[in-house]
Write a protein that holds these residues in place. Structure first.
Motif, PDB file in Angstrom:
ATOM      1  N   ALA B 288      -0.505  -7.889   1.480  1.00 15.19           N
ATOM      2  CA  ALA B 288      -0.469  -7.352   2.552  1.00 15.19           C
ATOM      3  C   ALA B 288      -1.715  -7.316   3.468  1.00 15.19           C
ATOM      4  O   ALA B 288      -2.724  -7.469   2.771  1.00 15.19           O
ATOM      5  CB  ALA B 288      -0.204  -5.596   2.417  1.00 15.19           C
ATOM      6  N   GLY B 289      -1.907  -7.298   4.582  1.00 11.86           N
ATOM      7  CA  GLY B 289      -3.109  -7.491   5.528  1.00 11.86           C
ATOM      8  C   GLY B 289      -3.796  -6.101   5.674  1.00 11.86           C
ATOM      9  O   GLY B 289      -4.151  -5.740   6.744  1.00 11.86           O
ATOM     10  N   GLY B 290      -4.248  -5.639   4.173  1.00 12.26           N
ATOM     11  CA  GLY B 290      -4.920  -4.336   4.410  1.00 12.26           C
ATOM     12  C   GLY B 290      -4.525  -3.609   3.029  1.00 12.26           C
ATOM     13  O   GLY B 290      -4.201  -4.350   2.250  1.00 12.26           O
ATOM     14  N   MET B 291      -4.218  -2.242   2.906  1.00 13.06           N
ATOM     15  CA  MET B 291      -3.924  -1.797   1.778  1.00 13.06           C
ATOM     16  C   MET B 291      -2.275  -1.921   1.394  1.00 13.06           C
ATOM     17  O   MET B 291      -1.413  -2.264   2.442  1.00 13.06           O
ATOM     18  CB  MET B 291      -4.101  -0.354   2.034  1.00 13.06           C
ATOM     19  N   GLY B 292      -1.890  -1.935   0.501  1.00  6.55           N
ATOM     20  CA  GLY B 292      -0.660  -2.043  -0.112  1.00  6.55           C
ATOM     21  C   GLY B 292       0.317  -0.790   0.421  1.00  6.55           C
ATOM     22  O   GLY B 292       1.364  -0.799   1.246  1.00  6.55           O
ATOM     23  N   ILE B 293      -0.120   0.405  -0.322  1.00  8.71           N
ATOM     24  CA  ILE B 293       0.843   1.643   0.399  1.00  8.71           C
ATOM     25  C   ILE B 293      -0.465   2.600   0.817  1.00  8.71           C
ATOM     26  O   ILE B 293      -1.285   2.958   0.056  1.00  8.71           O
ATOM     27  CB  ILE B 293       1.504   2.213  -0.845  1.00  8.71           C
ATOM     28  N   LEU B 294      -0.196   3.206   2.021  1.00 10.82           N
ATOM     29  CA  LEU B 294      -1.148   4.194   2.410  1.00 10.82           C
ATOM     30  C   LEU B 294      -0.279   5.298   2.836  1.00 10.82           C
ATOM     31  O   LEU B 294       0.442   5.224   3.848  1.00 10.82           O
ATOM     32  CB  LEU B 294      -1.983   3.507   3.724  1.00 10.82           C
ATOM     33  N   GLY B 295      -0.865   6.485   2.079  1.00 13.17           N
ATOM     34  CA  GLY B 295      -0.155   7.674   2.374  1.00 13.17           C
ATOM     35  C   GLY B 295      -0.963   8.594   3.063  1.00 13.17           C
ATOM     36  O   GLY B 295      -1.986   8.966   2.691  1.00 13.17           O
ATOM     37  N   GLN B 296      -0.575   8.903   4.431  1.00  7.05           N
ATOM     38  CA  GLN B 296      -1.526  10.093   5.181  1.00  7.05           C
ATOM     39  C   GLN B 296      -0.594  11.102   5.148  1.00  7.05           C
ATOM     40  O   GLN B 296       0.380  11.357   5.896  1.00  7.05           O
ATOM     41  CB  GLN B 296      -2.059   9.529   6.325  1.00  7.05           C
ATOM     42  N   LEU B 297      -1.163  12.657   5.407  1.00  6.86           N
ATOM     43  CA  LEU B 297      -0.483  13.941   5.590  1.00  6.86           C
ATOM     44  C   LEU B 297       1.060  13.831   5.132  1.00  6.86           C
ATOM     45  O   LEU B 297       1.789  14.494   5.814  1.00  6.86           O
ATOM     46  CB  LEU B 297      -0.470  13.799   7.115  1.00  6.86           C
ATOM     47  N   THR B 298       1.203  13.170   3.958  1.00  9.33           N
ATOM     48  CA  THR B 298       2.552  13.310   3.181  1.00  9.33           C
ATOM     49  C   THR B 298       2.568  13.823   1.950  1.00  9.33           C
ATOM     50  O   THR B 298       1.586  14.084   1.113  1.00  9.33           O
ATOM     51  CB  THR B 298       2.810  11.872   3.079  1.00  9.33           C
ATOM     52  N   HIS B 299       3.943  14.502   2.017  1.00 13.71           N
ATOM     53  CA  HIS B 299       4.037  15.683   0.698  1.00 13.71           C
ATOM     54  C   HIS B 299       5.080  15.084  -0.075  1.00 13.71           C
ATOM     55  O   HIS B 299       5.828  14.354   0.142  1.00 13.71           O
ATOM     56  CB  HIS B 299       4.870  16.809   1.465  1.00 13.71           C
ATOM     57  N   ASN B 300       4.435  14.753  -1.495  1.00 13.22           N
ATOM     58  CA  ASN B 300       5.380  14.425  -2.551  1.00 13.22           C
ATOM     59  C   ASN B 300       5.701  12.876  -2.431  1.00 13.22           C
ATOM     60  O   ASN B 300       6.491  12.481  -1.689  1.00 13.22           O
ATOM     61  CB  ASN B 300       6.646  15.200  -2.748  1.00 13.22           C
ATOM     62  N   ILE B 301       4.974  12.008  -3.145  1.00 11.92           N
ATOM     63  CA  ILE B 301       5.046  10.594  -3.238  1.00 11.92           C
ATOM     64  C   ILE B 301       4.982  10.228  -4.717  1.00 11.92           C
ATOM     65  O   ILE B 301       4.089  10.533  -5.630  1.00 11.92           O
ATOM     66  CB  ILE B 301       3.920   9.949  -2.660  1.00 11.92           C
ATOM     67  N   SER B 302       6.159   9.343  -4.966  1.00 13.01           N
ATOM     68  CA  SER B 302       5.958   8.758  -6.418  1.00 13.01           C
ATOM     69  C   SER B 302       6.235   7.244  -6.198  1.00 13.01           C
ATOM     70  O   SER B 302       7.115   6.629  -5.670  1.00 13.01           O
ATOM     71  CB  SER B 302       7.371   9.383  -7.112  1.00 13.01           C
ATOM     72  N   ILE B 303       5.271   6.447  -6.938  1.00 13.45           N
ATOM     73  CA  ILE B 303       5.385   5.288  -6.936  1.00 13.45           C
ATOM     74  C   ILE B 303       5.618   4.671  -8.506  1.00 13.45           C
ATOM     75  O   ILE B 303       4.778   5.168  -9.487  1.00 13.45           O
ATOM     76  CB  ILE B 303       3.980   4.857  -6.666  1.00 13.45           C
ATOM     77  N   ASN B 304       6.804   4.601  -8.854  1.00 10.42           N
ATOM     78  CA  ASN B 304       7.112   4.149 -10.416  1.00 10.42           C
ATOM     79  C   ASN B 304       7.586   2.728 -10.708  1.00 10.42           C
ATOM     80  O   ASN B 304       8.373   2.071  -9.703  1.00 10.42           O
ATOM     81  CB  ASN B 304       8.363   4.981 -10.804  1.00 10.42           C
ATOM     82  N   ASN B 305       7.106   2.029 -11.580  1.00 13.26           N
ATOM     83  CA  ASN B 305       7.718   0.874 -11.971  1.00 13.26           C
ATOM     84  C   ASN B 305       7.304  -0.495 -10.869  1.00 13.26           C
ATOM     85  O   ASN B 305       8.274  -1.001 -10.733  1.00 13.26           O
ATOM     86  CB  ASN B 305       8.969   0.746 -12.278  1.00 13.26           C
ATOM     87  N   CYS B 306       6.307  -0.086 -10.316  1.00 12.20           N
ATOM     88  CA  CYS B 306       5.977  -1.159  -9.195  1.00 12.20           C
ATOM     89  C   CYS B 306       4.953  -2.203  -9.630  1.00 12.20           C
ATOM     90  O   CYS B 306       4.311  -1.867 -10.369  1.00 12.20           O
ATOM     91  CB  CYS B 306       5.894  -0.372  -7.917  1.00 12.20           C
ATOM     92  N   LYS B 307       4.911  -3.164  -8.831  1.00  8.36           N
ATOM     93  CA  LYS B 307       3.824  -4.183  -9.078  1.00  8.36           C
ATOM     94  C   LYS B 307       2.960  -4.304  -7.518  1.00  8.36           C
ATOM     95  O   LYS B 307       3.655  -4.680  -6.511  1.00  8.36           O
ATOM     96  CB  LYS B 307       4.269  -5.328  -9.431  1.00  8.36           C
ATOM     97  N   VAL B 308       1.836  -4.459  -7.687  1.00  8.48           N
ATOM     98  CA  VAL B 308       1.058  -5.315  -6.804  1.00  8.48           C
ATOM     99  C   VAL B 308       0.425  -6.476  -7.460  1.00  8.48           C
ATOM    100  O   VAL B 308      -0.541  -6.253  -8.210  1.00  8.48           O
ATOM    101  CB  VAL B 308      -0.253  -4.212  -6.458  1.00  8.48           C
ATOM    102  N   THR B 309       0.931  -7.511  -7.191  1.00  7.80           N
ATOM    103  CA  THR B 309       0.578  -8.842  -7.882  1.00  7.80           C
ATOM    104  C   THR B 309       0.561 -10.178  -6.901  1.00  7.80           C
ATOM    105  O   THR B 309       1.428  -9.917  -5.856  1.00  7.80           O
ATOM    106  CB  THR B 309       1.330  -9.019  -9.051  1.00  7.80           C
ATOM    107  N   PRO B 310      -0.371 -11.071  -6.985  1.00  3.55           N
ATOM    108  CA  PRO B 310      -0.197 -12.184  -5.993  1.00  3.55           C
ATOM    109  C   PRO B 310       1.046 -12.942  -6.485  1.00  3.55           C
ATOM    110  O   PRO B 310       1.575 -13.000  -7.291  1.00  3.55           O
ATOM    111  CB  PRO B 310      -1.487 -13.014  -6.447  1.00  3.55           C
ATOM    112  N   SER B 311       1.210 -13.906  -5.308  1.00  5.76           N
ATOM    113  CA  SER B 311       2.367 -14.963  -5.459  1.00  5.76           C
ATOM    114  C   SER B 311       1.751 -16.219  -5.009  1.00  5.76           C
ATOM    115  O   SER B 311       0.715 -16.376  -4.849  1.00  5.76           O
ATOM    116  CB  SER B 311       3.454 -14.520  -4.293  1.00  5.76           C
ATOM    117  N   ASN B 312       2.607 -17.008  -5.486  1.00  9.15           N
ATOM    118  CA  ASN B 312       2.218 -18.706  -5.135  1.00  9.15           C
ATOM    119  C   ASN B 312       1.123 -19.337  -5.467  1.00  9.15           C
ATOM    120  O   ASN B 312       0.299 -19.791  -4.837  1.00  9.15           O
ATOM    121  CB  ASN B 312       2.288 -18.792  -3.571  1.00  9.15           C
ATOM    122  N   GLY B 313       0.580 -18.658  -6.720  1.00 17.03           N
ATOM    123  CA  GLY B 313      -0.918 -19.034  -7.227  1.00 17.03           C
ATOM    124  C   GLY B 313      -2.034 -18.564  -6.499  1.00 17.03           C
ATOM    125  O   GLY B 313      -3.118 -19.111  -6.729  1.00 17.03           O
ATOM    126  N   ARG B 314      -1.786 -17.692  -5.679  1.00 17.24           N
ATOM    127  CA  ARG B 314      -2.965 -17.176  -4.849  1.00 17.24           C
ATOM    128  C   ARG B 314      -3.750 -16.200  -5.820  1.00 17.24           C
ATOM    129  O   ARG B 314      -3.425 -15.521  -6.908  1.00 17.24           O
ATOM    130  CB  ARG B 314      -2.659 -16.217  -3.770  1.00 17.24           C
TER     131      ARG B 314
END
Lengths: 597, 597
Positions: B288-314
């Protein structure tokens, strides 16, 4: 043009307030009563060196409420900072869109005169001086506009070789050298550590041009150096305020001035949008971060006895055209003005072509505003009449009426027509609006020492250019228009150029002839005729060599009559590629003299 | 947040449509009928390599109209281009504001699941993948997000001396060298001449950091190189894809990877604004061209079984934090995720301080959002409770209720309080909101190989961090908060850190200890206590030298109990400035062991 929601809602509200308060023009003719005049001093807008922006906001609100017709400034220097300015997202044709801090947001005003009584308005930082939008009968008079730190920078050329150029940067243009990069700055000290989110105030540059320091004009035959979106230049720091620009193949004369043009046109001086009857009288523009005056979709504009001229010994005034008008109507009058040292033409009066991406139904087309600086332009309305034009040959082959359109984003629109689009329409063709093309009067102006050309005449209304003096490094008068690169609709139909003095023009690289009648026609040259009925009469051409006087391309109807040519020794002669008169792919061209050289 | 007018009006409309169509949660519990499922294939959103953006717009509109609760993607690779995307002006905390092209604009939706069924979503150019705004009960599941040309670039280090560094740029990162400047590009050929308005597609960079090519993590003790807003770097072109970076004092190990961070955070992967009950399940963010997930002024956020990981040998995944939450409420759950190779922390959960510019009346203050990336933040509402905090010592000395406020622009607000502001309030103090601080659960995650830190815990709600594995070059867990530079409101009140493995952390420069409890307190250290009630129990610390385990500053209440320390030889030892435990200006700190070294 779009803008943040709150703005628009308030605008609607404001609109109705104004409508309610509007005073019939008949009554206004009488001398104004005291109540009609609002003195800014009564609202703590004071020439005391402090930031006048917030107090001015209150004064303008009061103006609205009271329906005052004159906003009066006691003579003095007024400083304006961006901190507490109103913010509006603006699309500004041929300049850069964006969220701007606007000091004079004249939105939804009727019948207002702003009289500076000789005051200086000095702007600080990244800030837009004037917006006139959805307003009518606005007069701006008796003040000057300047920026304390201009958006461009300058340096004196010391010497150069094939690897780079050594320059010295005057005190008034702050800069810093970090990590081998020269960055022009505000000169204010940055606080806090440098981080991944640091920006600082950078006066980014993307263009260089040499000026003759003595003559205060672009250097003889100087060329533009363009750099792709950059903020900084690679340099080696030398002693004092000297740096070595590590850029190959820069050339220039020691002692001359290298002007670093900004990498943006974010802050033109005056933006006029969807307004009518706008008058500039005795206004001086010393600087702007873009064009001086940009009028778009505006009816009746008069600019009289004004100046665009640098201050503080700077080489540059505005960083782009002095004036520029897009899809305007009614009249445009430029009279008795001085336009000097702007970094582009004195004026350009044209329309906009949108490119046809594809036909999506027999009566429906997808169109694109191709030129980045036309994005967001408020081109169409239901009921707008449009012409269909071939992309590479500029032949207008049909017309239609817009039934409705869907704005996909600032770049693309889906347009539904009342009837089917012409069968011959293909992707790459263009559309432009048929409208009340303005009547143009350009008289008694002096145009000199700026980059590039004088007047760009691309308006189908009656156009008269008389009693002006031109001293431009490029063509003094240019006719153009194309539907594949600049996407500017032009093509005069009735144009007179008379009693002007062309004083040693074309001492630079921007043009083929002093009067250059071009068109972006790359196909079907034999049949396509773009500019029509041009009369060039009783002008004086002072030339320092066998300067081409006239270039004519794809024209139908041009007369050259009773013009005088005088030789001077103002500059050394240049190897010219063209004859005095060059006429190609044209009909009904009459020239009453032989080659004078 | 503001946005162009048409958007907002349509949003209001949409809001009511949705309200009308909203299906009570009780009914939704039952298995969904066919009508509830909208298959994008039925709307020509096809994994055929073409641009899916316009068809997806239609599918989303249909989703609204029909009230479908699932948007289903047949498994495949879907490509999205910006040309025909919806455009919205977004203020995104800790990222860059601006007019964005948004592919999935989920604005005003209720009860919607987007199920990719294992699909890849590939984005092209400057484009924002997902916006969830004013929406509730949204589930995003079973897809990956990537960009074909990432916003960062990479190069292999060949060698260096004090004048510069030679690098070789892999094929997948297009660039050009013009006028001595290296500019990363899209690789697509620019058409037309270069002019004063040329921009082209530039992948500007403003940051460099060395990564260990073998270990695929930031190089041992590597430091950030920051450059002030620049698009390009000064270079000498060498043969092939080699260039000499003409920047003094760059160092690195030949064979290692120099990562060029972008000069912006314009396009975070997912932006959540003013929404509630947002669930991420099995979503992979490659870039992503910035943060992966940006939550603001938001109520109840669940992030489960997710990945932030490079592709294509980057070497890099997201170009900033993997996740980041600002002024959120309810709960924040990060469970069973992998966060690796992002160019900043795995998460940061905090509030926002606005600085008091001055008191303008006994019950009125002018406040400023100081941090550029907090501008436009929708901080206050009439009725919002705020605390008053000393600027340099972070002492909360009073509270008030917002009666009304006037947004001057994205940076300044005039706030009227129900009652008088505290007498001791002075310019430079700050305000922040008192709210339903979220309950934070961070469990069973792996955090590794990213720049800087692991988790930034700056939330006053109950915070549990358990069963995670950290391998971070900086502090694994950082507590901070300040009211004069980052303006991030923090200060935990009940925090448990248990059963985590800290695997050879602090092999880089970002932090004083593996668990670093800081606070931006520069005055009144003797009395100011910012973080409270922290329990650190049953964790395992694997360390490669006498790594500082714990730094405690201005804390009231901290217990260190039953933690295990094991030595490894993963890295060569470093000269450490601090002991295993450093406690200053704190009360009620209990540590059940001596210095283990």
């Amino acid at each position: 043009m779009n803008r943040p929601a709150l703005k628009t809602l308030s605008k609607v509200l404001i609109g109705s307030i104004c409508a309610a308060m509007a005073i019939p023009a008949s009554l206004k003719a009488e001398s104004e009563s005291k109540a009609d005049i609002l003195n800014v001093a009564d609202y703590d807008v004071l020439p005391d060196g402090g930031d006048c922006t917030p107090a001015l906001r209150k004064a303008l609100e009061k103006c609205r409420e009271s329906g005052a017709t004159t906003l009066l400034f006691p003579e003095g220097r007024y400083d304006f900072h961006p901190d507490l300015a109103e913010e509006i997202y603006l699309y500004i044709s041929n300049n850069d869109e964006g969220l701007k801090r606007v000091v004079f947001p004249l939105v939804g005003f009727e019948n207002l005169k702003i009289d500076g009584q000789g005051s200086e308005f000095v702007f600080h930082g990244f800030i837009s001086p004037f917006l006139v939008e959805d307003s009518s009968n606005i007069t701006l008079t008796n003040f000057s506009v300047d920026f304390d730190r201009p958006f461009h920078s300058e340096a004196i050329i010391i010497g150069w070789d094939e690897d780079g150029m050594e320059v010295e940067i005057p005190q008034q243009f702050p800069y810093e050298v970090r990590n081998g990069l020269l960055t022009f700055t505000s000169g204010e000290k940055e606080t806090g550590p440098l981080t991944t989110v640091s920006k600082g105030t950078v006066y980014g540059s993307g263009h260089m041009l040499e000026f003759d320091t003595e003559k205060r004009e672009t250097a003889y035959m100087a060329r533009d150096y363009y750099f792709k979106t950059t903020a900084s230049y690679p340099v080696k720091k030398l002693d004092g305020r000297k740096v070595l620009l590590r850029i190959p193949n820069l050339v220039g004369t020691p002692g001359n001035t290298l002007v670093f043009g900004p990498n943006h046109r974010k802050h033109p001086g005056f933006v006029l949008t969807r307004s009518s009857d706008i008058t500039f009288e005795s206004v001086t523009i010393h600087h702007a971060g873009g064009m001086g005056i940009l009028g778009q979709l505006t009816h009746n504009i008069s600019i009289n006895n004004c100046k665009v001229t640098p201050s503080n010994g700077r080489m540059l005034s505005t960083t782009a055209d002095a004036t520029h008008f897009v899809n305007c109507t009614g009249y445009i009058k430029l009279t008795n003005n001085l336009f000097e040292n702007q970094k582009d033409d004195a004026t350009n009066i044209h329309g906009i072509y949108a490119q046809v991406t594809r036909k999506t139904a027999p009566n429906q087309i997808l169109i694109q505003l191709k030129h980045r600086q036309q994005h967001g332009f408020d081109l169409l309305r239901p009921g707008t009449e449009v012409e269909f034009v071939t992309g590479k040959s500029l032949i207008s082959y049909g017309r239609g009426i817009v039934k409705e359109f869907n704005r996909i984003n600032k770049e693309y629109m889906q347009v539904t027509l009342e009837e089917e689009a012409p069968a011959e329409l293909v992707p790459g063709d263009a559309i432009a609006t048929i409208r009340d093309y303005p009547e143009v009067t350009i008289a008694n102006n002096i145009i000199r020492n700026n980059r590039a050309r004088g007047m760009l005449l691309n308006c189908r209304g009656k156009t008269v250019v008389e009693n002006n003096t031109f001293h431009t490094p490029g063509a003094a008068i240019l006719f153009e228009g194309d539907a594949f690169f600049w996407f500017e609709q032009g093509g005069v139909t009735d144009c007179v150029i008379r009693n002007n003095i062309f004083e040693n023009c074309l001492f630079g690289v921007w043009g083929k002839a002093i009067i250059d009648v071009k068109a972006g026609i790359h196909e079907r040259k034999e049949e396509s005729r773009y500019n029509r009925n041009i009369r060039i009469e009783d002008n004086t051409f002072r030339v320092f060599d066998d300067t081409p006087l006239l270039n004519v391309y794809c024209v139908d109807g041009l007369t050259w009559k009773n013009n005088t040519v005088e030789k001077t020794d103002a500059y050394s002669p240049t190897p010219r590629k063209f004859d005095a008169f060059n006429v190609t792919y044209s009909d009904n061209v009459s020239i009453d003299t032989k080659n004078p050289y």
